[in-house]
Scaffold this active site. Sequence first.
Site, PDB file in Angstrom:
ATOM      1  CE1 TYR A 149      -3.348  -2.883   0.842  1.00 48.60           C
ATOM      2  CE2 TYR A 149      -4.644  -0.899   0.753  1.00 48.60           C
ATOM      3  CZ  TYR A 149      -4.441  -2.268   0.753  1.00 48.60           C
ATOM      4  OH  TYR A 149      -5.915  -2.917   0.622  1.00 48.60           O
ATOM      5  CE  LYS A 219       0.872 -17.285   1.215  1.00 50.83           C
ATOM      6  NZ  LYS A 219       0.672 -18.708   1.222  1.00 50.83           N
ATOM      7  CG  ASP A 285      -2.317 -20.122   2.831  1.00 48.19           C
ATOM      8  OD1 ASP A 285      -1.494 -19.056   2.910  1.00 48.19           O
ATOM      9  OD2 ASP A 285      -2.195 -21.171   2.669  1.00 48.19           O
ATOM     10  CG  ASP A 309      -8.059  -4.244   1.875  1.00 47.94           C
ATOM     11  OD1 ASP A 309      -9.218  -4.283   2.533  1.00 47.94           O
ATOM     12  OD2 ASP A 309      -7.743  -3.863   0.866  1.00 47.94           O
TER      13      ASP A 309
END
Length: 420
Positions: A149, A219, A285, A309
């Site tokens: 971002y 992640k 995930d 988000d």
Amino acid sequence: MADKITYKDEKLTVSNNPIIPFIEGDGIGPDIWNAAQKVIDAAVEHSYEGSKKIEWLEVLCGEKAFDKTGEWLPSETLDILRSHYVGIKGPLTTPVGGGMRSLNVTLRKELDLYACVRPVRWFRGAPAAIIDPYRVNFVLFRENTEDVYSGIEFPKDSDGAKQVIDLLNELGEGHKIRFPESSSIGIKPISKEGSIRLFDSALQYAIKHNRKSVTIVHKGNIMKFTEGYFKKWTYEHAEAHYGDKVFTWMEYDRIKEEKDIHAANAAQSEAESEGKIIIKDVIADAFLQQILLRPDEYDVIATMNLNGDYLSDSAAAAVGGIGISPGANINYKSGHAIFEATHGTAPKYAGLDKVNPSSVILSGVMMLQHMGWTEAATLIERALEMAIYNKRVTYDFERLMHGATLLKCSEFGDEIISNF
Ligand code: NAD
């Protein structure tokens, strides 16, 4: 006389008559804001019998600002938000070709509102995507100022993209780009300072509200030095600064290696019974499926910008959708906080007095809690839950419930007030 909220030594001082700036928002913004302001004012009046009252101060941003001043985000708006510490806003259109990626992202950056805080809970009776929605009750802390971002991107064929690829070739990393001739390039900065200040806010929140765990969502299995380091730095911070208050899965792994899994399980059980906060981690995930299948294993969540988000909208859907999901953007060090509806401007419903105002009403609840006006906050939360439980709801819920009464946006606000 009305006066500004002040902030000193990490403490907010709120008078009985504070001035609070608000941004009405674009699209459905005026519909939901009008309903919300009425509910908040009525709750304050009802709770404090007239001894407290908010003095609302409208500040311009978005389309209204552009129409009146030619600017999407006038500097006066930023100055007022800065000097008044606490503000609330509706959704804002992302200007197309306006030179700004997003007004929301710009506001967060300008005020360095590094923590996006989104509580996710179920209200009795709300139509939910999962079987046992009452098991959902967590608070998500999303880092707001870093990650992809940051806006460092170079389009395909640009000088910037070519120079970055040249540099990568010099560093011996260029071969990792599969199609270098036709690649756009984006950069993902994740800092130790940014990671720790976000995580620390989440942990402080967990301590203050007697929560059981903080889960680091990352992640890091793929992005080892950005997301992986977020996990490493935050675990290390928890152990270095909160040693007696927490039990980390890093410690669990150490015990397992030195002794065995039974000793590690016993150590965690003992820590839980002593009321220590468990600091754990999960890959993003896996987390996305676990919040649907085993939501009660999660409590406070700390994650980076992009993960946050995705996760927050998905989590909101599990318990009724973004129409009912509040949020706050906070800098716990400077004291600045802006509370906001998490959804967008839903332009096709603008001005129809139709949509669900709960998102901005519940953001108002968070704002009242932040100000220490907890009686008014609790009153609204309970009255809103009662409206849903009585099946007197706006179209988004009505179409998913059996035997519900359809209310307009403004009528739903009035329904809440009549439940006080
Ligand atoms: P959106 O959230 O505005 O709308 C998507 C759909 O969600 C709507 O069509 C509607 O079906 C539903 N919805 C949204 N709010 C609702 C409510 N209060 N009650 C009931 N249903 C509701 O998303 P979008 O269409 O992708 O974005 C429209 C504009 O909003 C864009 O300009 C986007 O940049 C902006 N946006 C702003 C914010 C923000 O200000 N925080 C957030 C997201 C998008």
